[in-house]
Design an enzyme around this catalytic site. Structure first.
Site, PDB file in Angstrom:
ATOM      1  N   ASP A 226      -9.813  -3.866  -5.401  1.00  0.00           N
ATOM      2  CA  ASP A 226      -9.160  -2.981  -4.437  1.00  0.00           C
ATOM      3  C   ASP A 226      -9.771  -1.588  -4.535  1.00  0.00           C
ATOM      4  O   ASP A 226      -9.658  -0.928  -5.565  1.00  0.00           O
ATOM      5  CB  ASP A 226      -7.656  -2.923  -4.716  1.00  0.00           C
ATOM      6  CG  ASP A 226      -6.872  -2.213  -3.633  1.00  0.00           C
ATOM      7  OD1 ASP A 226      -7.480  -1.485  -2.823  1.00  0.00           O
ATOM      8  OD2 ASP A 226      -5.648  -2.384  -3.606  1.00  0.00           O
TER       9      ASP A 226
ATOM     10  N   HIS B 134      -7.697  -5.184  -1.155  1.00  0.00           N
ATOM     11  CA  HIS B 134      -6.514  -4.395  -0.817  1.00  0.00           C
ATOM     12  C   HIS B 134      -5.550  -5.155   0.098  1.00  0.00           C
ATOM     13  O   HIS B 134      -4.353  -4.898   0.087  1.00  0.00           O
ATOM     14  CB  HIS B 134      -6.936  -3.081  -0.154  1.00  0.00           C
ATOM     15  CG  HIS B 134      -5.797  -2.164   0.126  1.00  0.00           C
ATOM     16  ND1 HIS B 134      -5.073  -1.558  -0.884  1.00  0.00           N
ATOM     17  CD2 HIS B 134      -5.235  -1.752   1.284  1.00  0.00           C
ATOM     18  CE1 HIS B 134      -4.130  -0.809  -0.346  1.00  0.00           C
ATOM     19  NE2 HIS B 134      -4.196  -0.908   0.964  1.00  0.00           N
TER      20      HIS B 134
ATOM     21  N   SER C 260       0.812  -1.214   0.000  1.00  0.00           N
ATOM     22  CA  SER C 260       0.000   0.000   0.000  1.00  0.00           C
ATOM     23  C   SER C 260       0.850   1.272   0.000  1.00  0.00           C
ATOM     24  O   SER C 260       1.662   1.483  -0.889  1.00  0.00           O
ATOM     25  CB  SER C 260      -0.977  -0.037   1.172  1.00  0.00           C
ATOM     26  OG  SER C 260      -1.980   0.956   1.011  1.00  0.00           O
TER      27      SER C 260
END
Length: 188
Positions: A112, A162, A25
């Site tokens: 995501d 995600h 991320s």
């Protein structure tokens, strides 16, 4: 990240020619910026759902988390903030040189909602082509093409979100792919 790398090398805790990194991320911002500044610092990297297209994502107000994160990442409607964002946005600053980037495994997912798949694909495409920001401005798309010998792989996964794949086997499958990539691209 650069200081950690320098410390590990200085202490003799790693071989500088074999250093690899893994991020997830927002860690993509740090790793991506470091790769742009020092393309040869890492031999191989795994970037899981990396947030690397700061400008592209933050300018898309239709994304669920964008407007709420202006305070953290910057507001693209404020000129001074856009300049700051552009200064370290990994996708915007991919080097247009012949200097080789590390081997890259970047993962993304259609599901995501935090890091859109297209933002990861855009970053991977720029690394593969070797076309940096300065060539996009000049219009000369053939100058400075990188002779990339190390692989730059985009792995899209329709079943992940995600945080990756769910279930009992999902994380094991991901770890197997990531570790195989790191071993293959770092050792060989």
């Amino acid at each position: 990240l650069q200081d950690v790398h320098a410390y590990l090398v200085a202490q003799g805790l790693c071989d500088p020619a074999l250093v690899a990194a893994k991020v997830h991320s927002a860690g993509g911002l740090v790793l991506g910026a470091t790769m742009n500044d020092h393309p040869t610092m890492f031999k191989s990297v795994v970037a899981c759902m990396p947030f690397v297209d700061l400008l592209g994502v933050m300018m898309d107000e239709t994304l669920p988390h964008t407007v709420g994160e202006y305070g953290e990442w910057g507001n693209p409607h404020v000129e001074s903030e856009v300049k700051c964002m552009a200064a370290y946005c990994p996708t915007y600053n991919v080097r247009a040189s012949t200097e080789e980037y590390p081997a890259v495994l970047a993962t993304s997912s259609l599901s995501d909602t935090r890091v859109p798949y297209w933002s990861v694909a855009k970053w991977v495409g720029k690394i593969r082509s070797g076309r940096g920001a300065e060539e996009g401005k000049s219009g000369n798309l053939s100058a400075g093409l990188r002779s990339q010998q190390r692989p730059t792989v985009l792995l899209g996964d329709r079943e992940a979100n995600h945080f990756g794949r769910g279930g009992t086997l999902g994380p094991l499958v991901e770890a197997s792919i990531e570790n195989a990539f790191l071993i293959k691209t770092t050792v060989s």
